[in-house]
Scaffold this motif. Structure first.
Motif, PDB file in Angstrom:
ATOM      1  N   LYS A 139       1.015  -1.344   0.080  1.00  0.00           N
ATOM      2  CA  LYS A 139      -0.081   0.035  -0.122  1.00  0.00           C
ATOM      3  C   LYS A 139       0.793   1.317  -0.180  1.00  0.00           C
ATOM      4  N   ALA A 140       1.921   1.420   0.919  1.00  0.00           N
ATOM      5  CA  ALA A 140       2.661   2.430   0.970  1.00  0.00           C
ATOM      6  C   ALA A 140       4.136   1.964   0.681  1.00  0.00           C
ATOM      7  N   ALA A 144       7.994   4.588   3.747  1.00  0.00           N
ATOM      8  CA  ALA A 144       7.140   3.736   4.767  1.00  0.00           C
ATOM      9  C   ALA A 144       7.793   2.349   5.056  1.00  0.00           C
TER      10      ALA A 144
END
Length: 216
Positions: A139-140, A144
């Motif tokens: 997702k990131a 991250a």
């Protein structure tokens, strides 16, 4: 004791960041835009969304990004097709050592899976990796810690028992955000200052990592 090693790819395993740098410069000339070294450096180790954001900050619009990225990608592919994939010093020796010591390795790259697996196959190192997590599967993106957390989980090893090998600032930030130990092997960008706390050890090539792991 280190129970798993998480590998970045571009600029760490393969000397592809240099090709990418020239590709961005080529794209800039073709499009009539000035691709500053600082902008290209901000792309290293991170994902598509972040690259678009940096591009927009530099040029006030991201309309040209897709065209520039395509030119850069074609340049890199043609270079590798002609010259072969440049493998970093010590990669095979390190992977052989980890295999011998039964320390699992995972790939954790911001590159998409199709391209990343193609590179591993080209370099004949696919068999050494017990797991892989690619940029289009989290997702990131880096900085991250998602990709290293996912890679550690894929190995079944706690992040605090994993050693990350990185060359980029974004990758080192991601390693620390994931709670991993990190070794920096600088490539095009210099290593951050030790005082920043983003890496535990600095070495000049992957072969030197073997002795570090023995000591850890």
């Amino acid at each position: 004791m280190i129970q798993g090693v998480l590998f970045d790819m571009d600029g760490l395993m393969f000397d592809t960041e240099r090709i990418g740098y020239e590709g961005w410069k080529y794209a800039g000339k073709k499009l009539g835009i000035h691709m500053k070294d600082e902008l290209i450096a901000s792309f290293r180790g991170t994902g598509e969304k972040e690259k678009r954001r940096h591009f927009k900050e530099a040029f006030g619009s991201e309309e040209l990004y897709d065209e520039a990225f395509t030119l850069r990608t074609v340049y890199a592919k043609e270079w590798i097709d002609k010259n072969g994939l440049p493998v970093k010093k010590g990669l095979v020796e390190l992977l052989e050592y980890l295999k011998k010591e039964n320390i699992p390795a995972a790939l954790a790259t911001s590159t998409n899976r199709k391209k990343a697996m193609g590179y591993l196959d080209m370099a004949n190192v696919t068999e050494y990796f017990s797991a892989s997590v690619c940029g289009d599967e989290v997702k990131a993106a880096k900085p991250a810690g998602d990709i290293f957390i996912a890679a550690a989980e894929a190995l079944g090893v706690p992040t605090e028992k994993c050693l990350v090998l990185e060359d980029s600032l974004n990758g080192l930030k991601a390693a620390k955000n994931a709670g991993c130990k990190a070794i920096v092997i600088p490539d095009l960008s210099p290593a951050p200052e030790k005082e920043e706390g983003l890496w535990d050890v600095k070495v000049s090539n992957l072969k030197e990592v073997i002795e570090i792991i023995k000591n850890l």
